[in-house]
Design a protein around this motif. Sequence first.
Motif, PDB file in Angstrom:
ATOM      1  N   GLY A   1     -13.372  71.035  63.499  1.00  0.00           N
ATOM      2  CA  GLY A   1     -12.397  70.585  64.667  1.00  0.00           C
ATOM      3  C   GLY A   1     -13.474  70.583  65.835  1.00  0.00           C
ATOM      4  N   ARG A   2     -13.961  71.992  66.053  1.00  0.00           N
ATOM      5  CA  ARG A   2     -14.717  72.298  67.279  1.00  0.00           C
ATOM      6  C   ARG A   2     -16.115  71.621  67.290  1.00  0.00           C
ATOM      7  N   GLN A   3     -16.713  71.406  65.918  1.00  0.00           N
ATOM      8  CA  GLN A   3     -17.984  70.724  65.926  1.00  0.00           C
ATOM      9  C   GLN A   3     -17.601  69.170  66.304  1.00  0.00           C
ATOM     10  N   ALA A   4     -16.484  68.685  65.893  1.00  0.00           N
ATOM     11  CA  ALA A   4     -16.246  67.342  66.162  1.00  0.00           C
ATOM     12  C   ALA A   4     -15.945  66.888  67.541  1.00  0.00           C
ATOM     13  N   LEU A   5     -15.442  68.052  68.247  1.00  0.00           N
ATOM     14  CA  LEU A   5     -15.194  68.061  69.908  1.00  0.00           C
ATOM     15  C   LEU A   5     -16.500  67.806  70.422  1.00  0.00           C
ATOM     16  N   ALA A   6     -17.307  68.792  70.237  1.00  0.00           N
ATOM     17  CA  ALA A   6     -18.644  68.889  70.738  1.00  0.00           C
ATOM     18  C   ALA A   6     -19.348  67.491  70.498  1.00  0.00           C
ATOM     19  N   GLN A   7     -19.310  67.146  69.437  1.00  0.00           N
ATOM     20  CA  GLN A   7     -19.788  65.724  68.861  1.00  0.00           C
ATOM     21  C   GLN A   7     -19.437  64.560  69.589  1.00  0.00           C
ATOM     22  N   THR A   8     -18.207  64.721  70.058  1.00  0.00           N
ATOM     23  CA  THR A   8     -17.599  63.496  70.661  1.00  0.00           C
ATOM     24  C   THR A   8     -18.035  63.439  72.201  1.00  0.00           C
ATOM     25  N   ASP A   9     -18.355  64.489  72.745  1.00  0.00           N
ATOM     26  CA  ASP A   9     -18.850  64.634  74.136  1.00  0.00           C
ATOM     27  C   ASP A   9     -19.821  63.292  74.527  1.00  0.00           C
ATOM     28  N   PRO A  10     -19.356  62.396  75.049  1.00  0.00           N
ATOM     29  CA  PRO A  10     -20.394  61.155  75.024  1.00  0.00           C
ATOM     30  C   PRO A  10     -21.748  61.367  75.895  1.00  0.00           C
ATOM     31  N   LEU A  11     -21.448  62.194  76.841  1.00  0.00           N
ATOM     32  CA  LEU A  11     -22.470  62.609  77.644  1.00  0.00           C
ATOM     33  C   LEU A  11     -22.814  64.036  77.711  1.00  0.00           C
ATOM     34  N   ALA A  12     -23.232  64.562  76.195  1.00  0.00           N
ATOM     35  CA  ALA A  12     -23.548  65.749  75.823  1.00  0.00           C
ATOM     36  C   ALA A  12     -24.753  66.433  76.795  1.00  0.00           C
ATOM     37  N   SER A  13     -25.720  65.534  77.106  1.00  0.00           N
ATOM     38  CA  SER A  13     -27.094  66.064  77.774  1.00  0.00           C
ATOM     39  C   SER A  13     -26.587  66.258  79.303  1.00  0.00           C
ATOM     40  N   TRP A  14     -25.638  65.828  79.667  1.00  0.00           N
ATOM     41  CA  TRP A  14     -25.260  66.053  81.105  1.00  0.00           C
ATOM     42  C   TRP A  14     -24.514  67.466  81.382  1.00  0.00           C
ATOM     43  N   ASN A  15     -25.114  68.082  82.431  1.00  0.00           N
ATOM     44  CA  ASN A  15     -24.282  69.362  83.050  1.00  0.00           C
ATOM     45  C   ASN A  15     -22.936  68.819  83.640  1.00  0.00           C
ATOM     46  N   ASP A  16     -22.099  69.863  83.565  1.00  0.00           N
ATOM     47  CA  ASP A  16     -21.015  69.505  84.226  1.00  0.00           C
ATOM     48  C   ASP A  16     -21.108  69.430  85.785  1.00  0.00           C
TER      49      ASP A  16
ATOM     50  N   LYS B   1     -32.690  67.676  87.810  1.00  0.00           N
ATOM     51  CA  LYS B   1     -32.987  69.249  87.575  1.00  0.00           C
ATOM     52  C   LYS B   1     -31.825  69.865  87.418  1.00  0.00           C
ATOM     53  N   LYS B   2     -30.632  69.625  88.175  1.00  0.00           N
ATOM     54  CA  LYS B   2     -29.384  69.983  87.922  1.00  0.00           C
ATOM     55  C   LYS B   2     -28.422  69.333  86.841  1.00  0.00           C
ATOM     56  N   ASP B   3     -28.363  68.092  86.975  1.00  0.00           N
ATOM     57  CA  ASP B   3     -27.516  67.168  86.278  1.00  0.00           C
ATOM     58  C   ASP B   3     -27.774  67.075  84.805  1.00  0.00           C
ATOM     59  N   TRP B   4     -29.174  67.254  84.481  1.00  0.00           N
ATOM     60  CA  TRP B   4     -29.563  66.958  83.219  1.00  0.00           C
ATOM     61  C   TRP B   4     -30.019  68.284  82.486  1.00  0.00           C
ATOM     62  N   LYS B   5     -29.098  68.344  81.153  1.00  0.00           N
ATOM     63  CA  LYS B   5     -29.460  69.357  80.227  1.00  0.00           C
ATOM     64  C   LYS B   5     -30.604  69.158  79.696  1.00  0.00           C
ATOM     65  N   ARG B   6     -30.836  67.973  79.270  1.00  0.00           N
ATOM     66  CA  ARG B   6     -32.193  67.471  78.619  1.00  0.00           C
ATOM     67  C   ARG B   6     -32.587  66.467  79.152  1.00  0.00           C
ATOM     68  N   ILE B   7     -33.719  66.190  79.252  1.00  0.00           N
ATOM     69  CA  ILE B   7     -34.370  64.852  79.769  1.00  0.00           C
ATOM     70  C   ILE B   7     -34.541  63.648  78.698  1.00  0.00           C
ATOM     71  N   PHE B   8     -35.410  64.244  77.871  1.00  0.00           N
ATOM     72  CA  PHE B   8     -36.046  63.511  76.580  1.00  0.00           C
ATOM     73  C   PHE B   8     -35.338  63.941  75.403  1.00  0.00           C
ATOM     74  N   ALA B   9     -35.171  62.939  74.581  1.00  0.00           N
ATOM     75  CA  ALA B   9     -34.590  63.047  73.054  1.00  0.00           C
ATOM     76  C   ALA B   9     -35.732  64.101  72.446  1.00  0.00           C
ATOM     77  N   PHE B  10     -36.850  64.062  72.755  1.00  0.00           N
ATOM     78  CA  PHE B  10     -37.779  64.716  72.003  1.00  0.00           C
ATOM     79  C   PHE B  10     -37.818  66.324  72.343  1.00  0.00           C
ATOM     80  N   GLU B  11     -37.330  66.638  73.514  1.00  0.00           N
ATOM     81  CA  GLU B  11     -37.061  67.867  74.061  1.00  0.00           C
ATOM     82  C   GLU B  11     -36.400  68.834  72.967  1.00  0.00           C
ATOM     83  N   SER B  12     -36.856  70.226  72.988  1.00  0.00           N
ATOM     84  CA  SER B  12     -35.711  70.816  72.282  1.00  0.00           C
ATOM     85  C   SER B  12     -34.666  71.240  73.296  1.00  0.00           C
ATOM     86  N   GLU B  13     -33.386  71.605  72.617  1.00  0.00           N
ATOM     87  CA  GLU B  13     -32.306  71.821  73.581  1.00  0.00           C
ATOM     88  C   GLU B  13     -32.570  72.999  74.490  1.00  0.00           C
TER      89      GLU B  13
END
Lengths: 343, 343
Positions: free
Chosen positions: A22-37, A330-342
């Motif tokens: 359930g938790r995993q599903a929740l994490a997966q369903t954040d449509p803006l997962a690469s954005w910081n709050d 810098k502040k709003d984006w957790k990752r910038i590129f898909a090829f970056e590691s998290e």
Amino acid sequence: MKLYARALLALVVATAIGVASGRQALAQTDPLASWNDGAAKAAISEFVHATTDQSSPKFVPPEERIATFDQDGTLWVEHPIYTQVIYCLDRVPAVVKEKPELANAEPFKTVMSGDREAIAKLSMDDLLKILAATSTGMSVDEFETEVKRWLGTAIDARWKRPYTELTYLPMTELLKYLRANGYRTYIVTGGGQDFVRVYSEQVYGIPPEQVVGTAGGTSYSYDKNGRPFLTKDPKLLLNDDFAGKPEGIHMMIGRRPYAAFGNSTGDQQMLEYTKAGDGTRLAMLVSHDDAKREYAYGPALGLPDTKVGRFTQALYDEATKQGWVIISMKKDWKRIFAFESEQ
Amino acid sequence: MKLYARALLALVVATAIGVASGRQALAQTDPLASWNDGAAKAAISEFVHATTDQSSPKFVPPEERIATFDQDGTLWVEHPIYTQVIYCLDRVPAVVKEKPELANAEPFKTVMSGDREAIAKLSMDDLLKILAATSTGMSVDEFETEVKRWLGTAIDARWKRPYTELTYLPMTELLKYLRANGYRTYIVTGGGQDFVRVYSEQVYGIPPEQVVGTAGGTSYSYDKNGRPFLTKDPKLLLNDDFAGKPEGIHMMIGRRPYAAFGNSTGDQQMLEYTKAGDGTRLAMLVSHDDAKREYAYGPALGLPDTKVGRFTQALYDEATKQGWVIISMKKDWKRIFAFESEQ
């Protein structure tokens, strides 16, 4: 009792698995997962909820849900030089081979010299000459084939990857999130419409008919077998930058966007036009303030001005005044590129 | 036994109702109910089945399903004069009231005289002057409001109905049938893009962004409150007729249509361009051969040539050579208008 204990254990295990998945599903369903709050992510979510909730006073009917995105510097890297300009420069040797008389004519001579400093100093007039020589005079099909071929082989100097991988992951998430909520996403770019249409579907999930860009005319004629074809002309029809963006939106879409995204002075009028509409509208500006992960530039950030993607103090001031939301890479984006590691 | 008889009767009645409603359902589900059986109707059905059946070698992926329709004479009545020209002529008094100096200047003087014969003789240059005076120089919002107002009140001379009711029922069925099969339907008209966009959604179910038409430029500026708006300029950007149709399709859609529908020489290049694509493509021409129910005109039918909607012998010959399908209004259409009683 033993049987009971085993049943209890099984229940506990099953519950634990259930909770975990359930938790995993929740994490997966954040449509803006690469954005910081933060303010930017919140502004997007609030806008989407307000305009898609039928009970909201700000509800927007699906057919009017239009979101427009600048490309260079908003959806992918534009620094230090636009990808399309690199394409044109890379095409010069082939053009000179076909027309040897250009070898000693400027600006082709400078490009052929390989002198990077001299090339960097080419004027806008020079670049337009190069654009005309490398991107007009052939059929639209030949142009498409050539751009596709180039995109499949060209590698950028810094990340050593195809240019089509230099898209911002948070922005592709945003495109998908808006589409999942009934928005049609358009690219509205100062770049060449025909150029961007070659890869827009594959790279952004945006079909060619939803790409508005700077466009030259074409001419209809027939080949020797009587088969009609279109030739790309050097005549400019739509200069899709600055005031040309709302003008292009009117011509190509015929509706005012509800959301618009840009990063530079060339996007100012598109964002103004969007915000001037009735109801709730979202205007956002990507700020390139991450020298480490991407680039940092713009007088609004106390950084040097650039030829491309100008983020001036005046633009920043208008953003503040008009309630446009600034996206800090810098502040709003957790990752910038898909090829970056998290992170 | 009595009970048995009643049960049997009930069964017979139920079956009869079932058969009747089944028949009705069948009749209702013919998506082209206003078309008579014949080559034209068959060509449409075959095309749709071939391009939408996944097992067909001619299958076309949904994103590529584009169908383009000329408007005047193909989707609605164009004879004896284009609806948009009537709009412009009707607007002249208001324009002259605002600019009294035009009252004695041609061609406005002739229009104000009300002399129908003289008005019918106005040249293309005269009409362009009238178009510029009545359809540019105002904001795009003002233009839209004015066209909407006019469409709500203007009545055509022959049928005494609003112009928006003079659409061909078989063609609106065709639009719906194609859309039900995943085709996006576009209008590609020599008429004004901004004009047609005002009513295209309501009349044809075609949204503004799927209307490609003759388009002038706009200029972005600000009103006294700093609110941006677009003004319609007299500068022509796209002359969406003849070769301008495939050129406009490339610019505005960026894909080659799989099906195209027209009725006159101005549609020739659009139909050629459509048929020149790979795979199966459908090109159809509406022939105005029904003097009783609509109009009959065109040298290809041995009838007089007309200023509008020219159906020439050369066009007819090309249609035959290229395998375009002719739609005879007289033979192929059971009903022409929705307001007609069924035959």
